[in-house]
Scaffold this motif. Sequence first.
Motif, PDB file in Angstrom:
ATOM      1  N   ARG A  36       0.840  -1.200   0.000  1.00 20.52           N
ATOM      2  CA  ARG A  36       0.000   0.000   0.000  1.00 20.52           C
ATOM      3  C   ARG A  36       0.878   1.254   0.000  1.00 20.52           C
ATOM      4  N   GLU A  49      -4.075   0.304  -2.695  1.00 17.94           N
ATOM      5  CA  GLU A  49      -3.198  -0.712  -3.256  1.00 17.94           C
ATOM      6  C   GLU A  49      -2.749  -0.230  -4.626  1.00 17.94           C
ATOM      7  N   ALA A  50      -1.813  -0.935  -5.214  1.00 14.65           N
ATOM      8  CA  ALA A  50      -1.235  -0.525  -6.486  1.00 14.65           C
ATOM      9  C   ALA A  50      -2.235  -0.568  -7.630  1.00 14.65           C
ATOM     10  N   TRP A 157       1.138   3.489  -7.777  1.00 14.74           N
ATOM     11  CA  TRP A 157       0.003   3.838  -6.925  1.00 14.74           C
ATOM     12  C   TRP A 157      -0.432   5.239  -7.313  1.00 14.74           C
TER      13      TRP A 157
END
Length: 166
Positions: A36, A49-50, A157
């Motif tokens: 994260r 999250e990505a 991200w």
Amino acid sequence: MTMLQSVVRRRRAVAAAGAVSAGLLVLSACDKPTPRATVTVGQSSVSTEAECYDDGKDLGREEAAKCAREKASETIDVPQSETLRIGVDPEVAETGWALWINGEQVTNVYKKTYYSFQGVDLFADQQGQAAPKELNISIVEQDKTDTTASKVYKGVWNFKLKNADD
């Protein structure tokens, strides 16, 4: 102990073992969550999250740049000259990460889990252009120590920053 009690105990043990096995099977089918990243401004934080992540494998610069231009899932209001704080998971910091704005890298690679950009005026007027109402920023995991011609890009991200003073 009677034979009936022995049979009942054995059935319970088999049922319990079956339940545990089924639970482990279900868990093994789940995708592992990506690391994260968190953006904090004042008392507000957003975390995600990505957007793009392939279990730590190289995405390539082209794919990382494409991912950095995708729509952010999290938005945060940013007053002018407020400190922008970014936090990443330790595994991301170990590789290294850089801040990108609107799909372009704007910082060197950091190897820290936390970095603050003090009093940055992200929404300042730019050479005769009005201040933007929002910016898309990306935290891009990229290998700082890679000495080969091609860098390694492992994750992206995305966050949207909205001008709170607009």
